[in-house]
Design an enzyme around this catalytic site. Sequence first.
Site, PDB file in Angstrom:
ATOM      1  N   GLU A   1       0.839  -1.202   0.000  1.00  0.00           N
ATOM      2  CA  GLU A   1       0.000   0.000   0.000  1.00  0.00           C
ATOM      3  C   GLU A   1       0.872   1.250   0.000  1.00  0.00           C
ATOM      4  O   GLU A   1       1.551   1.552   0.989  1.00  0.00           O
ATOM      5  CB  GLU A   1      -0.929   0.029   1.208  1.00  0.00           C
TER       6      GLU A   1
ATOM      7  N   LYS B   1      -8.202 -15.298  16.212  1.00  0.00           N
ATOM      8  CA  LYS B   1      -8.420 -14.897  14.813  1.00  0.00           C
ATOM      9  C   LYS B   1      -9.863 -14.475  14.534  1.00  0.00           C
ATOM     10  O   LYS B   1     -10.366 -14.643  13.415  1.00  0.00           O
ATOM     11  CB  LYS B   1      -7.995 -16.017  13.855  1.00  0.00           C
TER      12      LYS B   1
ATOM     13  N   ASP C   1       1.904 -14.254  12.732  1.00  0.00           N
ATOM     14  CA  ASP C   1       0.766 -14.849  12.038  1.00  0.00           C
ATOM     15  C   ASP C   1      -0.134 -13.724  11.525  1.00  0.00           C
ATOM     16  O   ASP C   1      -0.779 -13.044  12.325  1.00  0.00           O
ATOM     17  CB  ASP C   1      -0.016 -15.751  12.996  1.00  0.00           C
TER      18      ASP C   1
ATOM     19  N   HIS D   1      -2.429  10.223  -1.344  1.00  0.00           N
ATOM     20  CA  HIS D   1      -2.599   8.903  -1.958  1.00  0.00           C
ATOM     21  C   HIS D   1      -2.455   8.978  -3.468  1.00  0.00           C
ATOM     22  O   HIS D   1      -1.961   8.040  -4.098  1.00  0.00           O
ATOM     23  CB  HIS D   1      -3.955   8.302  -1.576  1.00  0.00           C
TER      24      HIS D   1
END
Length: 551
Positions: free
Chosen positions: A230, A362, A438, A536
């Site tokens: 990004e 998660k 993770d 951006h």
Amino acid sequence: MAAAHRRTLKESHLHETPAKGSDPEALPLPLYLANAVVLPIFFSVVYYLLLQWREKIRNSTPLHILNLSEISAIVIFLASFVYLLGFMGITPHSEEIMDDKEIIEDTDQLMLKEDSRAAAAPKNKIMDCQLPWSELDEEMVKSVVEGKIPSYALESKLGDCGRAAAIRREALQRITGKSLAGLPLEGFNYDAILGQCCEMPVGYVQIPVGIAGPLLLNGAEYSVPMATTEGCLIASTNRGCKAIYVSGGATCTVLRDGMTRAPVVRFATARRAAELKFFLEDPLNFETLSHVFNSSSRFGRLQTIKCAIAGKNLYMRFTCSTGDAMGMNMVSKGVQNVMDFLTKEFPDMDVIGISGNYCSDKKPAAVNWIEGRGKSVVCEAIIKEEIVKKVLKTDVASLVELNMLKNLTGSAMAGALGGFNAHASNIVSAVFIATGQDPAQNVESSSCITMVEAVNDGKDLHISVTMPSIEVGTVGGGTQLASQAACLNLLGVKGASKELPGANSRLLATIVAGSVLAGELSLLSAIAAGQLVKSHMKYNRSTKDVTNFST
């Protein structure tokens, strides 16, 4: 699947090239037309025979007495059944069938026609192999394609993880007809991931790593590695680090450190489930349970057990310290020991699962937001008024108002669970990927509430992030891979702490929180100053022609 692919190759050649010494119009029917004819016939005769046999049973007529139509139906049934069993279509003449060697030799040519990405690839057997190729390797590829050797067994058969990945990759390309030319194969230690990081590898994905900082945190400076695709993310975080640095740095505190696992068990009655709950939460039993739990590991130490009942089902949330490991396997082993012990004390207990989602791993969950999981951290900084104006290009009052209406009120309107922030997940994910954590645990690790207040008579800005469930480790899993270990080494937290178990993982958690603080500060400032879209467009919308860039 491999056999079906080989038949497709044969059909493709039969439809493209006339057989030697024959007229193209004499070629057999295409496979899809043959199937369209045979399948209806097959099911029709089966239906007819079932009807006939039902009538015979009703009339007490022996089944072996057949009339001419039934004999014909049986013959048609057997013929169509043999066809479907072999799935070979209408059998062509032997001289029109290419042998296996010819098929495999032409496989690459067919894949080049199907996949435009491979148009520039060399027209030889191996589509994009980056390693020396031998006859033995070719035989192994054929065996995988034909289903004689399972793809997952290549490492054990060859004893060479790199070679296994290359053979698996080539077999995959031949089976699917798709090129993997843009996916790197060489330059990676496949032995390092065997049995612990990734199964059946065929290459690795490249993610660029950038550096934000220096981040001045608790008096020490850190250059923070961030892996992301990004644009603008690292530049923005870097600006936040600069604002924090010139304002005197940030302060971070670890509030709790404990990984959780919550099995679910069931009893015949809710009363019986309540008895186990009282047993587990009785302080007099904790020493015994701790001894059973702690015997599974050198570093795992039981901290608390909290229970919740749903009818006759009991959920037990175990929390334990795990040293410098993230700790999921460690806590699971300890919980298994306790389950084995409880089965003897409560023989009517039915263990439904080692994880009952009350952990909660998660998944966004209120229990993590309230009780914490992993490392619970709070990080703060005071940004001076002149820094807000010169570096962040905004003012204190605007930041305070924006945070209240966006991060607090706006998130409440959206029904957010732990999402009272601007983009904590962005920074957490980037640092997690760079340091071998993770990535899926970004879900709960990004739970964060950002607070912004005016201090010192409204001149300066106090900003803080509170993150109750940062789940990180500096040993095990992806942290041992060379690239990720290098990033951990850059932060000074590689491996286990020799002085104090758990110190490195706790320091990593504070660096994550400090990086989130910098990212929140910069993004809020960009929004308050109306610079978000402009930045951006500058960093995330390149106008360069990259079509000719080398992969």
